[in-house]
Design an enzyme around this catalytic site. Structure first.
Site, PDB file in Angstrom:
ATOM      1  N   LYS A   1       1.805  11.998   4.814  1.00  0.00           N
ATOM      2  CA  LYS A   1       2.051  10.616   5.246  1.00  0.00           C
ATOM      3  C   LYS A   1       2.331   9.713   4.033  1.00  0.00           C
ATOM      4  CE  LYS A   1      -1.913  10.362   7.644  1.00  0.00           C
ATOM      5  NZ  LYS A   1      -2.439  11.735   7.536  1.00  0.00           N
ATOM      6  N   THR A   2       1.492   9.822   3.020  1.00  0.00           N
ATOM      7  CA  THR A   2       1.671   9.004   1.811  1.00  0.00           C
ATOM      8  C   THR A   2       2.954   9.418   1.087  1.00  0.00           C
ATOM      9  OG1 THR A   2      -0.712   8.852   1.616  1.00  0.00           O
ATOM     10  CG2 THR A   2       0.563   8.256  -0.334  1.00  0.00           C
TER      11      THR A   2
ATOM     12  N   ASP B   1      -2.425   2.412   4.363  1.00  0.00           N
ATOM     13  CA  ASP B   1      -3.109   3.655   4.730  1.00  0.00           C
ATOM     14  C   ASP B   1      -4.279   3.309   5.646  1.00  0.00           C
ATOM     15  OD1 ASP B   1      -3.490   6.363   4.688  1.00  0.00           O
ATOM     16  OD2 ASP B   1      -4.482   6.423   2.740  1.00  0.00           O
TER      17      ASP B   1
ATOM     18  N   THR C   1      -4.996   8.601  10.770  1.00  0.00           N
ATOM     19  CA  THR C   1      -5.439   9.894  11.302  1.00  0.00           C
ATOM     20  C   THR C   1      -5.827   9.735  12.772  1.00  0.00           C
ATOM     21  OG1 THR C   1      -7.613   9.316  10.447  1.00  0.00           O
ATOM     22  CG2 THR C   1      -6.301  10.838   9.126  1.00  0.00           C
TER      23      THR C   1
ATOM     24  N   ARG D   1      -1.586  19.435   0.793  1.00  0.00           N
ATOM     25  CA  ARG D   1      -2.560  18.955  -0.202  1.00  0.00           C
ATOM     26  C   ARG D   1      -3.548  20.066  -0.549  1.00  0.00           C
ATOM     27  NH1 ARG D   1      -5.848  13.998   1.667  1.00  0.00           N
ATOM     28  NH2 ARG D   1      -3.936  12.873   1.203  1.00  0.00           N
TER      29      ARG D   1
END
Ligand code: ADE
Length: 349
Positions: A71-72, A116, A165, A224
């Site tokens: 997402k980031t 975020d 999320t 990640r």
């Protein structure tokens, strides 16, 4: 909150939301480098090309899905592709309306504002966002009661990129103001292998085919995680082996990390054991599991459960979570469901 041009993206400067600067350097900067999530990438390519032709910013974007799926990264890529600055903040950091107004009034034409954990933004702040998203304006109120007057302040046009999320916790008025809403899903093994190889190349460490596959299998479908585990295996082979990542060295290094063949961690296994041993396989509510494990329910819901659900080790029913037969087998418990109150027997017991 930090604002910087994209050229700063790889500089390793201190970042408010990225915990590991080195992971940032493994992130792709362009859509053409991005592996996986092909439909999202295509949607963004079209939106960016069309907006660029019209000399406008792209519509506001909402990304939702479990942590670590990009997402980031995608938000930074959008800014990069649009040739704009990105300002980064998060829902909990915006405590008062003034915090958001301060950010909005400093945005330059076409900037990206990345928020975020947008589901954690206070309701009072959220209300300032509506006119900002819809009309690129903020409304100031002066005085109260009979003398109350409002003044509309024009903003530069911008793109809000929200990440969450928990899309279910977003209010409908906020959700409806995003033009592009996309859910990021766990990555398949093939894409993770490609990401692992790409990262290994950037980290200048050798990895063979079987090593890359083993690493991918243990990465919970999450870029990640593959990048984090890759660094642990890189350390291991540098100190305990010949510097080459193979299936064997991945197995050795990751067993030291407590990461098993399915990529489950200590916390995942404690969760499953609790459901099986303490609650006889379920159904059991999340609050009860959280109290037994002494872990935040939010962590379990956001971080632990999505992958266990994805690979079918738990299911969610109206009366609570249940462990599946695969969970029993994976942890080495006998699959036969025990009667109420009967102790579950481990196969090796
Ligand atoms: N690094 C982390 N996520 C990635 C992705 N989706 N593609 C390429 N490299 C990545």
């Amino acid at each position: 909150m930090e604002k910087r041009p994209l050229s700063g993206m790889l500089s390793g400067s201190s970042l408010p939301i990225d915990r590991e600067p080195e992971i940032l350097s493994l992130r792709p900067e362009r859509l053409s480098e991005y592996i996986g999530q092909t439909e999202i990438v295509e949607t963004l390519k079209i939106a960016i090309e069309a907006a660029t032709q019209r000399k406008e910013p792209i519509d506001h974007v909402l990304f939702h899905g479990p942590p670590g799926l990009g997402k980031t990264t995608l938000s930074y890529i959008i800014a990069n592709e649009m040739g704009s600055n990105i300002t980064v903040t998060s829902g909990p950091a915006l405590e008062k309306g003034g915090d958001l107004i301060g950010i909005l009034t400093h945005l330059e034409e076409g900037d990206v504002l990345f928020v975020d954990e947008i589901h954690r933004m206070p309701k009072t702040v959220e209300e300032f966002l509506y006119p900002a998203m819809e009309d690129f304006a903020v409304d100031f109120m002066f005085d109260k009661g009979a003398h109350a007057r409002s003044h509309r302040y024009r903003l530069n046009t911008f793109t809000l990129v929200g990440a969450t999320t928990r899309v279910g916790l977003l209010s409908a008025p906020l959700r409806d103001r995003f033009g592009i809403l996309r859910s990021l899903d766990f990555y398949g093994e093939e894409d993770l292998v490609k990401i692992g190889r790409r990262s290994a190349e950037l980290l200048k460490v050798s990895i063979d085919d079987k090593g890359a596959i083993e690493l991918a299998k243990r990465s919970r479908g999450t870029p990640r995680i593959i990048n984090r585990l890759l660094k642990r295996v890189r350390d291991y082979v540098q100190v305990r082996a010949d510097g080459k990542i193979t299936k064997k060295t991945v197995e050795e290094a990751l067993s030291l990390e407590g990461v098993d063949k399915k990529g489950l961690t200590h916390l995942d296994r404690r969760y499953l054991k609790t459901v099986i041993e303490f609650y006889h396989g379920g159904p059991v509510g999340i609050e009860a599991i959280s109290a037994t494990l002494q872990e935040e329910a939010d962590t379990l819901v956001d971080v632990v459960e999505p992958y266990l659900l994805k690979i079918g080790l738990i299911i969610r029913t109206p009366s609570g979570r249940k462990a599946t037969e695969s969970a029993y087998r994976h942890l080495g418990f006998s699959v036969q469901q025990p009667a109420e109150g009967q102790k579950v027997r481990r196969l090796e017991d």
